[in-house]
Design an enzyme around this catalytic site. Structure first.
Site, PDB file in Angstrom:
ATOM      1  N   GLU A 118      24.282   2.905   4.208  1.00 48.87           N
ATOM      2  CA  GLU A 118      25.210   2.103   3.407  1.00 48.87           C
ATOM      3  C   GLU A 118      25.989   3.049   2.501  1.00 48.87           C
ATOM      4  O   GLU A 118      27.081   3.448   2.826  1.00 48.87           O
ATOM      5  CB  GLU A 118      24.450   1.036   2.618  1.00 48.87           C
ATOM      6  CG  GLU A 118      25.365  -0.007   2.019  1.00 48.87           C
ATOM      7  CD  GLU A 118      24.622  -1.236   1.551  1.00 48.87           C
ATOM      8  OE1 GLU A 118      25.259  -2.085   0.903  1.00 48.87           O
ATOM      9  OE2 GLU A 118      23.414  -1.360   1.812  1.00 48.87           O
ATOM     10  N   GLU A 158      16.190  -1.663  -6.140  1.00 51.24           N
ATOM     11  CA  GLU A 158      17.108  -2.748  -5.785  1.00 51.24           C
ATOM     12  C   GLU A 158      16.478  -4.116  -6.042  1.00 51.24           C
ATOM     13  O   GLU A 158      17.143  -5.050  -6.467  1.00 51.24           O
ATOM     14  CB  GLU A 158      17.491  -2.622  -4.311  1.00 51.24           C
ATOM     15  CG  GLU A 158      18.456  -3.681  -3.814  1.00 51.24           C
ATOM     16  CD  GLU A 158      18.879  -3.432  -2.382  1.00 51.24           C
ATOM     17  OE1 GLU A 158      19.920  -3.985  -1.980  1.00 51.24           O
ATOM     18  OE2 GLU A 158      18.183  -2.690  -1.654  1.00 51.24           O
TER      19      GLU A 158
END
Length: 970
Positions: free
Chosen positions: A472, A741
């Protein structure tokens, strides 16, 4: 004469910047003074083109009567390209003192117009080298120079990534140049001073080219060549001789090309390097390049070349590994001790052809094996094949990894243990200046602060990425906007965000919508709290640095975003249509959903109002009176419609979630009784949840601020100090060295969140740092005077279980410090205020008659003003250092429990007496406090202490009656 001087001169935020293309650069300085209350009364700037001659001036402001000392725009004749300009500053102050001239600083221009470029884009001849092949390209050219070289510069860029070599030596220390921009619209070029590297006679230049972000694998496994499918280079060397003549060497089709030892290099996947294929001397003269191929001129879809805007990416720190071990699965692992972003550099002595493989990961699983599951399709693998000549040293060139642990395969003799001295970790990120520090007497909170900083370092790598390890690593807009207040405390982000905002503007869609990620490689459209980066980030940069230019440059983009929202749906005052991420990853989400329970149209309308308010305020700063009027009206109507749509007549929010209450309070969507009720109900929601949050990306950044602002600061403190799931300190307790996260990226049983989305270095929840700086330490500003021209120091330590905290911030004017130390008897607060600013200070719960400053009664100290209020004593002061002390008679004391860490006591002898009463001999030697026990609870667990729970309680109570000061572990 008492000391007064202008110091720390910068041009466009930087010290002596080289190769800028700004026609009207701005100059800033800080003021050094040995006298309190110093304000600048006037300044004078002089600019010349001769370092040693300020008699022949290009620009002289004369004496300008003003206190402005930041972003003073150059007002002289038009700048020339490739020219160095020297400047100096003198100031006068309010004590009628005139400083000497500052030290001389400079800026140097780059190429200021397209016409100055003589180079051609070149790439290897595709008939001889496949342009789609994986090995990195090598390009070279030899050239001869005359004697008498006085200066030389290289200007240039490449796509994807390049490294530059001259006469066998690396040029510069930048990595991953030219950085990542919206390449079809903007491409950065770099400037290098190579005067010392060039020779009279034969010279050679070499360029190494790899795919990088330009044409490498991004976002999805089959996604390549997003910007183009050809690597290419574009450089020119300008050499000036002492006779005034000049020579220019450019990239053209006379260059030669080959491939070399880099067989493969990708952002996600790592690098493969075969040292046997090195071409020794390839960037030196007299190298035999007869078997090299030709190059061709390549047409490139680049519309604008811009000088380097962001800080270069560099190696900023070198870490030594702390351990090596073999896992239960039999893998040999290196532990760096810190989840970091960068690369491993290693040394090896081995025969030719030995293949060494490094695989990088962030954590170990609950069985102690290295965990690669969260990388998705990113390989994070580095391969090196030895050439077999003496000791070889290698680190990858065109990639970076996010990791703490490294699996090593094939290293000679590793079955007998890895030689850790042969491995180091090189930390890589945009080389920003560190501007903030926060510490307190609680070691877990300090570790949290370190994790926040490490998360920023790992993700501020030319663009503000969301994560640095999996496939990502994109510039997600929401992550950037929620974190920017914390980011700008920790590091100077002026150039970093100025550059990224220009890409946001470039990639903004024609209708004003803002893509999810910038640069836009996802193709997604905007969402509330994501697209609002278009307004929030330039406004925060302006507030922090007083940078009106960034507001002016981004204003059309800001306006376009608000107008885009305005056109959505049938009601222009509500945003209740379209896709939204909502409160992403909130814990109140339904099963198998990433989106929290807070109504998405509620969130969208709140952020619509927030962006409209920012747009109105920006218009006011820029003197756009028509827009001020228009967007003031729009804001009022949005709030009015919001209250009709989402708030009951009795003041209850229709969305009964923590996040709904947080953002309604934070963005002033409720007033009066509705505001009081919203704050009360938010507090109740936390109490009902045992002081745990269940917010996601939208609510978490603001929850602590909303609580403290709403009158429930002690609840915010309890929220911070929780160490069970979900909480910030739960991650710390689980051994995190960066921010995760998910609140439970590692679950309580040691298992992991889903492999599909589980980054252990994801800085968004690190936004709590803003509250720690601004509320706990108390460093804030009067928002009507940006850049901390008027500082607010208002520490809040009520309810906090530690006894001291300190934060410092290097503002545009200088260092701001707020430090407090709390004992049962006294409150001590130290403050530093930079010259040319003023500050309003609150001494919580102080009484005017009790306050000492520097051992003198406050009433006898020469400060601007003071008054006693119900909150405490409020002061207005000028610059200088202040040390306030007053009696602690208002319950401002730490929560002293068996878990409270202890090292020392104010009255040590009394403490010894109490402890010996319950455990004879335990306090001998006194080192027991610093080396064996962090707390009374741990003290009781020591074998030699033989303390029961009842004895520990008795010790606590007796220490309390003695009113001794527990000083916490630093």
């Amino acid at each position: 004469m008492a000391e007064l001087k202008a110091k720390a001169l910068t041009c466009e935020y930087r010290v002596n910047p080289m190769g800028i293309d700004i026609n009207r650069p701005r100059i800033s300085w800080k003021i050094q003074s040995d006298q309190r209350g110093t304000m600048q009364k006037a300044y004078q700037i002089q600019v010349t083109v001769d370092h040693d001659d300020f008699s022949d001036l290009l620009w002289d402001t004369g004496m300008i009567l003003t206190d402005e000392s930041i972003h003073i725009e150059y007002g002289g004749p038009d700048l020339l390209p490739r020219k160095r300009y020297f400047y100096r500053v003198k100031v006068w102050d309010n004590f009628d003192r005139e400083s000497k001239w500052s030290e001389i600083a400079w800026w140097e221009t780059g190429l200021l117009s397209p016409e100055e470029w003589k180079a051609e884009w070149i790439t290897p001849d595709p008939e001889e080298i496949d342009p789609l092949s994986e090995p990195a390209f090598l390009l070279r050219k030899e050239f001869k120079l005359k004697t008498g070289i006085t200066s030389a510069r290289i200007y240039g860029t490449g796509v994807g990534l390049y490294e530059l070599y001259l006469n066998g030596e690396r040029v510069g220390d930048e990595l991953l140049a030219p950085g990542w921009t919206s390449y079809h619209k903007r491409l950065q070029y770099q400037t290098y001073d190579v005067t010392e590297q060039l020779l009279a006679g034969s010279n050679a230049i070499g360029i190494m080219l790899a795919d990088g972000w330009y044409k490498g694998n991004l976002v999805r496994e089959d996604n390549r060549n997003i910007y183009g499918d050809r690597r290419a280079a574009f450089f020119q060397i300008h050499v000036t001789y002492n006779d005034g003549t000049e020579e220019v060497i450019v990239t053209d089709n006379t260059w030669k090309a080959s491939t070399g030892p880099i067989l493969f290099s990708e952002i996600y996947h790592g690098e493969a390097y075969d040292a046997r294929l090195e071409k020794e001397g390839w960037s030196q003269s007299n190298f035999n390049d007869q078997d090299w191929t030709g190059t061709i001129i390549q047409e490139m879809p680049i519309t604008q070349l811009v000088a380097q805007e962001n800080y270069p990416t560099r190696v900023t720190e070198v870490l030594k590994p702390i351990d090596t071990f073999v896992t239960p699965a039999g893998d040999t692992i290196i532990d760096m001790g810190q989840n970091m972003v960068g690369r491993i550099r290693f040394k090896v002595h081995a025969p030719a052809g030995i293949r060494i493989v490094l695989k990088h990961a962030e954590v170990l699983d609950k069985d102690g094996n290295i965990y690669f599951g969260n990388l998705k399709f990113a390989k994070q693998k580095v391969e090196y094949i030895t050439k077999g000549e003496d000791t070889e040293t290698y680190a990858p060139h065109f990639t970076f990894q996010g990791f703490r642990y490294v699996k090593v395969e094939g290293y000679p003799g590793q079955e007998n243990g890895l030689p850790l001295e042969n491995f180091v970790g090189e930390v890589i990120h945009s080389d920003m200046e560190r501007t903030g520090e926060f510490e307190c007497s609680d070691p877990m909170v300090n570790r949290l602060q370190q994790n926040i900083v490490w998360g920023q370092r790992g993700n501020f790598l030319d663009v503000p990425t969301d994560c640095p390890q999996r496939s990502e690593r994109l510039g997600w807009t929401a992550d950037a906007q929620v974190f920017i207040p914390t980011a700008l405390f920790n590091y100077h982000g002026g150039p970093f965000f100025t550059k990224w905002l220009k890409d946001l503007k470039a990639d903004q869609l024609p209708d004003g919508n803002v893509p999810f990620v910038i640069p836009n490689v996802e193709g997604g459209k905007g969402s509330a709290a994501w697209g609002d980066a278009a307004t929030i980030i330039p406004w925060t940069v302006y507030q922090t640095y007083g940078d009106k230019r960034v507001l002016a440059e981004q204003f059309d983009s800001m306006k376009a975003w608000v107008e885009y929202i305005r056109k959505q749906g049938k009601n222009e005052y509500l945003w209740n249509t379209g896709f939204h991420f909502g409160d992403w990853l909130a814990l109140d989400a339904k099963e198998n959903s990433f989106v929290g329970a807070t109504a998405r149209d509620f969130i969208a309308t709140v952020f619509y109002a927030h962006s409209t308010r920012i747009l109105r305020d920006a218009a006011e700063v820029l003197g756009k009176s028509d827009e001020v009027q228009e967007y003031s009206f729009l804001l009022d109507k949005i709030i009015e419609q919001f209250n009709q749509e989402f708030i009951s007549p009795s003041g209850r929010l229709v969305s009964p979630t923590q996040t709904a209450h947080v953002i309604a309070l934070m963005f002033d969507m409720v007033e009066g009784k509705a505001k009081q009720r919203t704050a009360y109900e938010l507090n109740q929601l936390l109490i009902q949840n045992d002081y745990h949050l269940n917010t996601g990306f939208v609510g978490t950044p603001y929850i602590s601020l909303a609580l403290s602002k709403g009158g429930y600061h002690e609840t915010a403190v309890k929220l911070l100090m929780k160490d069970d799931f979900p909480s910030w300190l739960y991650q710390v307790k689980k051994g995190a060295t960066t921010v995760w996260e998910h609140w439970d990226s590692i679950k309580q049983d040691g298992s992991f969140w889903s492999d599909q989305m589980n980054s252990f270095n994801h800085y968004a929840y690190g936004s709590i740092g803003n509250w720690m700086y601004k509320v706990v330490a108390g460093i804030d500003m009067d928002s009507t005077l940006p850049a901390y021209k008027k500082i607010k120091i208002e520490p809040k330590f009520a309810g906090i279980s530690f006894t001291q905290a300190k934060a410092a911030f290097e503002s545009m004017y200088g260092r701001i410090l707020s430090s407090w130390h709390l004992t049962d008897q006294m409150v001590e607060i130290e403050v530093e205020i930079p010259a040319n600013t003023t500050a309003e200070i609150l001494l919580p719960k102080a009484r005017l008659a009790d306050v000492l400053e520097g051992n003198r009664p406050l009433v006898s100290v020469d400060i601007h003003s003071y008054m006693e209020t119900v909150e405490g004593v409020r002061l207005t002061v000028g610059s200088g250092s202040y040390h306030f002390r007053y009696r602690n008679e208002s319950g401002l004391r730490p929560n002293f429990t068996a878990d409270t860490p202890i090292i020392d006591f104010l009255d040590y002898n009394d403490a010894v007496g109490v402890l010996e009463k319950y455990a004879p001999g335990i306090t001998k030697p006194p080192a027991i406090f610093s080396t064996k026990a962090r707390s009374l609870k741990e003290l009781a667990e020591l074998e030699e202490a033989n303390l029961t729970g009842d004895k520990v309680k008795a010790i606590i109570e007796e220490l309390k009656t003695l009113e001794l000061d527990a000083v916490l572990v630093k």
